[in-house]
Design an enzyme around this catalytic site. Structure first.
Site, short mmCIF file in Angstrom:
data_model
loop_
_atom_site.label_atom_id
_atom_site.label_comp_id
_atom_site.label_asym_id
_atom_site.label_seq_id
_atom_site.Cartn_x
_atom_site.Cartn_y
_atom_site.Cartn_z
N PRO A 89 0.81 -1.23 0.00
CG PRO A 89 -0.59 -1.44 1.84
CD PRO A 89 0.62 -2.03 1.20
CD GLU A 116 4.04 -12.56 6.27
OE1 GLU A 116 3.62 -11.85 5.33
OE2 GLU A 116 3.91 -13.79 6.30
NE ARG A 154 -7.28 -5.41 -21.04
CZ ARG A 154 -7.44 -4.29 -21.73
NH1 ARG A 154 -6.53 -3.33 -21.67
NH2 ARG A 154 -8.49 -4.13 -22.49
CG ASP A 169 -8.42 -0.56 -23.13
OD1 ASP A 169 -9.44 -1.11 -23.49
OD2 ASP A 169 -7.38 -1.14 -22.77
N1 ADE Z 1 -0.90 -5.19 -0.40
C1 ADE Z 1 -1.80 -4.84 0.54
N2 ADE Z 1 -2.54 -3.81 0.15
C2 ADE Z 1 -2.10 -3.46 -1.10
C3 ADE Z 1 -2.46 -2.44 -2.02
N3 ADE Z 1 -3.40 -1.54 -1.77
N4 ADE Z 1 -1.78 -2.40 -3.18
C4 ADE Z 1 -0.79 -3.28 -3.44
N5 ADE Z 1 -0.40 -4.24 -2.60
C5 ADE Z 1 -1.04 -4.34 -1.43
#
Ligand code: ADE
Length: 250
Positions: A89, A116, A154, A169
């Site tokens: 994230p 983790e 793709r 797209d």
């Molecule tokens: N792992 C956990 N959450 C994530 C996210 N939002 N984007 C990428 N990998 C992740």
């Protein structure tokens, strides 16, 4: 294109990679997927891949050795290192331009962790890119890696039956896609726009561009700000603005 996926849960990714367009891309040898359980690269006889954090605190931290060993074992060409992508994230927000950039690579490696944290040396010395698919937290990187892999594969020549579908797209053009219709021409009293039945190609193209602009300005005005507008686009946007004023009056 070769794609390696490092995970502790191979069963989360193999069905996705063997289905639909990704499965076909693999059969046609457009994409060569390799899924590895990085527990197999652990040096300990119990297959340990994580440990408690230095300095204390809760949670476990993925150890560097299994991931370094795994990635180093799959380097196909000593001179050309693969892009090593950590899904997390905290990474850069994923978008179509990055998909197009990754689609040009010959070799991608995805590291997917589950609950983790990662030893920081993995980020500093092994990983080339950190990618997030959105501002929310998943239980692991596997689903996020599948999103990135799907959008990259793709784009490979021959992966989609109809090549124009990737070119037109949403996002590739910088605009959201225009509405599509198929038979019947009328369903429950809802009619397909006349212009699409007219066979007049130039008018259809103009209608599609206008509807793309309408959708983008309603749903994603930020995309319009980034776009260099052509004279035709400016004219159509002015028409949309005028139509809106009339609607507001009535
Ligand atoms: N792992 C956990 N959450 C994530 C996210 N939002 N984007 C990428 N990998 C992740």
């Amino acid at each position: 294109m070769r794609i390696d996926i490092l995970t502790l849960f191979p069963e989360m990714v193999t069905p996705v990679l063997s289905s639909s367009i990704l499965g076909k891309a693999s059969e046609k040898e457009i994409a060569d997927f390799h899924v590895h359980n990085f527990r197999d690269f652990s040096e300990s006889k119990h297959g340990t891949v994580d440990d408690t954090p230095y300095g204390g605190g809760g949670g476990m931290v993925l150890k560097p050795e299994p991931l370094f060993r795994a990635v180093e074992s799959m380097a196909t060409d000593k001179d050309k290192k693969p892009r090593v992508i950590l899904m997390c994230p905290q990474g850069v927000p994923y978008h179509q331009k990055l998909a197009e950039e990754l689609a040009k690579e010959e070799h991608l490696v995805f590291i997917c962790g589950h609950y983790e944290g990662y030893d920081e040396r993995i980020r500093e010395h092994l990983v080339t890119d950190e990618i997030s698919i959105g501002d929310y937290v998943l239980t692991g990187g596997e689903l996020a890696a599948m999103v990135v892999i799907d959008s990259v594969v793709r784009l490979q020549p021959g992966a989609l039956g109809n090549q124009t579908s990737a070119v037109e797209d949403s996002f590739s053009t910088g605009l959201l896609e225009y509405p599509h219709y198929t038979r019947p021409a009328e369903y429950r009293g809802w009619k397909v726009p006349d212009v699409l039945l007219s066979g007049h190609h130039a008018n259809i193209e103009t209608w599609r561009l206008k509807e793309s602009l309408r959708r983008t300005s309603e749903r994603r005005p930020d995309l319009l700000d980034k776009l260099e507008l052509t004279t035709e686009m400016k004219k159509l946007l002015a028409e949309l603005e005028q139509e809106k004023k009339w609607e507001d009056k009535s």
